[in-house]
Design a protein around this motif. Sequence first.
Motif, PDB file in Angstrom:
ATOM      1  N   THR A   1      13.248   5.193   8.945  1.00 17.31           N
ATOM      2  CA  THR A   1      13.535   6.381   8.151  1.00 17.31           C
ATOM      3  C   THR A   1      13.152   7.629   8.935  1.00 17.31           C
ATOM      4  O   THR A   1      12.369   7.563   9.893  1.00 17.31           O
ATOM      5  CB  THR A   1      12.771   6.358   6.811  1.00 17.31           C
ATOM      6  OG1 THR A   1      13.264   7.380   5.958  1.00 17.31           O
ATOM      7  CG2 THR A   1      11.276   6.568   7.009  1.00 17.31           C
TER       8      THR A   1
ATOM      9  N   THR B   1      11.605   1.881 -13.137  1.00 21.28           N
ATOM     10  CA  THR B   1      11.281   0.914 -12.109  1.00 21.28           C
ATOM     11  C   THR B   1      10.200   0.003 -12.680  1.00 21.28           C
ATOM     12  O   THR B   1       9.391   0.453 -13.491  1.00 21.28           O
ATOM     13  CB  THR B   1      10.808   1.620 -10.814  1.00 21.28           C
ATOM     14  OG1 THR B   1      10.739   0.683  -9.753  1.00 21.28           O
ATOM     15  CG2 THR B   1       9.486   2.311 -10.983  1.00 21.28           C
TER      16      THR B   1
ATOM     17  N   THR C   1       4.379  10.186  -3.714  1.00 24.16           N
ATOM     18  CA  THR C   1       5.556  11.046  -3.801  1.00 24.16           C
ATOM     19  C   THR C   1       5.454  12.192  -2.800  1.00 24.16           C
ATOM     20  O   THR C   1       6.466  12.654  -2.251  1.00 24.16           O
ATOM     21  CB  THR C   1       5.681  11.617  -5.222  1.00 24.16           C
ATOM     22  OG1 THR C   1       5.696  10.547  -6.162  1.00 24.16           O
ATOM     23  CG2 THR C   1       6.965  12.423  -5.375  1.00 24.16           C
TER      24      THR C   1
ATOM     25  N   SER D   1       5.896   1.894  -3.126  1.00 25.06           N
ATOM     26  CA  SER D   1       7.007   2.156  -4.050  1.00 25.06           C
ATOM     27  C   SER D   1       8.377   2.057  -3.391  1.00 25.06           C
ATOM     28  O   SER D   1       9.392   1.899  -4.088  1.00 25.06           O
ATOM     29  CB  SER D   1       6.851   3.536  -4.688  1.00 25.06           C
ATOM     30  OG  SER D   1       6.826   4.559  -3.698  1.00 25.06           O
ATOM     31  N   GLU D   2       8.440   2.180  -2.055  1.00 26.52           N
ATOM     32  CA  GLU D   2       9.702   2.071  -1.327  1.00 26.52           C
ATOM     33  C   GLU D   2       9.433   1.462   0.044  1.00 26.52           C
ATOM     34  O   GLU D   2       8.350   1.645   0.609  1.00 26.52           O
ATOM     35  CB  GLU D   2      10.365   3.442  -1.141  1.00 26.52           C
ATOM     36  CG  GLU D   2      10.855   4.112  -2.402  1.00 26.52           C
ATOM     37  CD  GLU D   2      11.481   5.469  -2.112  1.00 26.52           C
ATOM     38  OE1 GLU D   2      12.679   5.650  -2.416  1.00 26.52           O
ATOM     39  OE2 GLU D   2      10.776   6.347  -1.568  1.00 26.52           O
ATOM     40  N   LYS D   3      10.464   0.780   0.581  1.00 22.76           N
ATOM     41  CA  LYS D   3      10.367   0.199   1.922  1.00 22.76           C
ATOM     42  C   LYS D   3      11.613   0.576   2.726  1.00 22.76           C
ATOM     43  O   LYS D   3      12.728   0.478   2.215  1.00 22.76           O
ATOM     44  CB  LYS D   3      10.255  -1.332   1.858  1.00 22.76           C
ATOM     45  CG  LYS D   3       8.974  -1.854   1.225  1.00 22.76           C
ATOM     46  CD  LYS D   3       8.963  -3.389   1.194  1.00 22.76           C
ATOM     47  CE  LYS D   3       8.904  -3.974   2.593  1.00 22.76           C
ATOM     48  NZ  LYS D   3       8.864  -5.458   2.587  1.00 22.76           N
ATOM     49  N   PHE D   4      11.406   1.006   3.976  1.00 23.20           N
ATOM     50  CA  PHE D   4      12.511   1.366   4.862  1.00 23.20           C
ATOM     51  C   PHE D   4      12.258   0.749   6.239  1.00 23.20           C
ATOM     52  O   PHE D   4      11.197   0.984   6.830  1.00 23.20           O
ATOM     53  CB  PHE D   4      12.622   2.883   5.026  1.00 23.20           C
ATOM     54  CG  PHE D   4      12.716   3.645   3.735  1.00 23.20           C
ATOM     55  CD1 PHE D   4      13.929   3.783   3.081  1.00 23.20           C
ATOM     56  CD2 PHE D   4      11.579   4.204   3.164  1.00 23.20           C
ATOM     57  CE1 PHE D   4      14.018   4.488   1.892  1.00 23.20           C
ATOM     58  CE2 PHE D   4      11.652   4.913   1.978  1.00 23.20           C
ATOM     59  CZ  PHE D   4      12.880   5.054   1.339  1.00 23.20           C
TER      60      PHE D   4
ATOM     61  N   SER E   1      13.623  -8.466 -10.406  1.00 23.82           N
ATOM     62  CA  SER E   1      12.894  -8.291  -9.148  1.00 23.82           C
ATOM     63  C   SER E   1      11.562  -9.028  -9.171  1.00 23.82           C
ATOM     64  O   SER E   1      11.032  -9.389 -10.221  1.00 23.82           O
ATOM     65  CB  SER E   1      12.671  -6.806  -8.870  1.00 23.82           C
ATOM     66  OG  SER E   1      11.919  -6.209  -9.912  1.00 23.82           O
TER      67      SER E   1
ATOM     68  N   MET F   1       6.650   2.407   4.588  1.00 21.64           N
ATOM     69  CA  MET F   1       6.489   2.051   3.175  1.00 21.64           C
ATOM     70  C   MET F   1       5.770   3.189   2.454  1.00 21.64           C
ATOM     71  O   MET F   1       4.670   3.585   2.836  1.00 21.64           O
ATOM     72  CB  MET F   1       5.718   0.740   3.033  1.00 21.64           C
ATOM     73  CG  MET F   1       6.507  -0.448   3.571  1.00 21.64           C
ATOM     74  SD  MET F   1       5.631  -2.028   3.472  1.00 21.64           S
ATOM     75  CE  MET F   1       4.563  -1.884   4.911  1.00 21.64           C
ATOM     76  N   ARG F   2       6.431   3.717   1.424  1.00 23.52           N
ATOM     77  CA  ARG F   2       5.915   4.906   0.727  1.00 23.52           C
ATOM     78  C   ARG F   2       4.724   4.552  -0.167  1.00 23.52           C
ATOM     79  O   ARG F   2       4.756   3.580  -0.922  1.00 23.52           O
ATOM     80  CB  ARG F   2       7.018   5.542  -0.116  1.00 23.52           C
ATOM     81  CG  ARG F   2       6.559   6.811  -0.846  1.00 23.52           C
ATOM     82  CD  ARG F   2       7.662   7.396  -1.714  1.00 23.52           C
ATOM     83  NE  ARG F   2       8.744   7.956  -0.921  1.00 23.52           N
ATOM     84  CZ  ARG F   2       8.727   9.173  -0.383  1.00 23.52           C
ATOM     85  NH1 ARG F   2       7.656   9.956  -0.552  1.00 23.52           N
ATOM     86  NH2 ARG F   2       9.765   9.610   0.289  1.00 23.52           N
TER      87      ARG F   2
ATOM     88  N   ILE G   1       7.274  -4.451  -2.676  1.00 22.75           N
ATOM     89  CA  ILE G   1       7.176  -3.282  -3.551  1.00 22.75           C
ATOM     90  C   ILE G   1       6.182  -3.649  -4.645  1.00 22.75           C
ATOM     91  O   ILE G   1       6.272  -4.704  -5.261  1.00 22.75           O
ATOM     92  CB  ILE G   1       8.540  -2.944  -4.178  1.00 22.75           C
ATOM     93  CG1 ILE G   1       9.569  -2.586  -3.105  1.00 22.75           C
ATOM     94  CG2 ILE G   1       8.396  -1.817  -5.196  1.00 22.75           C
ATOM     95  CD1 ILE G   1       9.304  -1.306  -2.379  1.00 22.75           C
TER      96      ILE G   1
END
Length: 406
Positions: free
Chosen positions: A293, A149, A319, A287-290, A154, A315-316, A370
């Motif tokens: 969730t 990543t 981990t 690191s992530e977007k939902f 991006s 949004m993460r 991100i």
Amino acid sequence: MTTPDITARRALGACAALLVGALTLTACGGSANATNEDGKGGKDSSRTSTANIAISAKDGSTGASINATGVKVSDGKLTDVKMTVAGSGQAVQGAISADGSTWKPKQRLERGTKYQIAATAKDANGRTAAANSIFTTVNSSDSFIGTYTPDDGSTVGVGMPVSFTFDKHITDKKAVQSHITVSSSSGQQVAGHWFGDQRLDFRPQEYWKAGSKVTMKIDLDGVQGAKGISGVQKKTVTFTIGRSQVSTVDANTQTMTVVRDGRTIKQVPISAGSAQHTTYNGQMVISEKFVQTRMNGSTVGFGGEYDISDVPHAMRLTTSGTFIHGNYWYNKGNPPFGREGTSHGCVGLADVQGAQGATTAKWFYDNSLIGDVVIVKNSPDKTVSPDNGLNGWNMAWSAWTAGSAA
């Protein structure tokens, strides 16, 4: 008694049989290189194509590259190349170059798969040559691959590191790291750091410069990462650093200040972790977007304390399960935002069920990338571990560079 005439006829017959057998083998055999007879004791050279086709993966070979496999021709132009998965006949799409000299698959090949290539070409006089090859690509058990990543093309925030996770344990870290280069148009020095023997991250000393272009060159095809294990990747990846946005959560005041390109654009009330379940301090990267969730406490060590199927605007940040997200289940008569921490370690923002409406959480979600940085301070918890998410910024530069194998 055998006469000389009978002996001669038998010898001639034997030679003819051998010649027929040789021609039969030539006609039925395949080769990754199309070779043409030169006319010396063979066919008339005026009828033989001078086009010479070379298929990179030799006929019958195993361990062929999943990146470099292709077809080339000299003294001619390719007219047709067909590549299929042997057995199933599934076509592999590819393209002949504009000058007719090469053919390459459009997509990287699969590991441990048998393929077949049939190629034809013509020389300047229109004479045809052909070549065939059946081969197997490198097996997954004998190779390693790294998922990485950010993605090619991006646009990410200023805190986004380059992060590789390898599917095998790497023992020759120097060989692997030296075949991955990361550079920025900003001219910032970029260094790698190993977290164990399967993760390698790259970052500059300070956040990336806004608007810069970052280029990652992966040249691992054939590089030995451990005994009997070689890389299979060869690719160039570029991504863009967007505007600078760093948001700071103050657990004392239960507020978050959003700073973009050095200017405060908004201050919003939040609800951080409770006294029993505090939020990590430190620099954390989205690191992530939902949009929505599920969050189940049993997956992060909280047993059956909660199980919410539609957490909005999540949004993460780590981990281990730290998010900044919307909260619609709060007590409407006594909202905690801006007043007290009530979460299990996440950072909560006021929201509504269904992720609709002009809420604080939706605004922050829509205005985040991100790779944006969220800093938490004044929490009674410890600083987040650098390898818990994409959070290597919590490591001093001297320690970061000490973890480089280059």
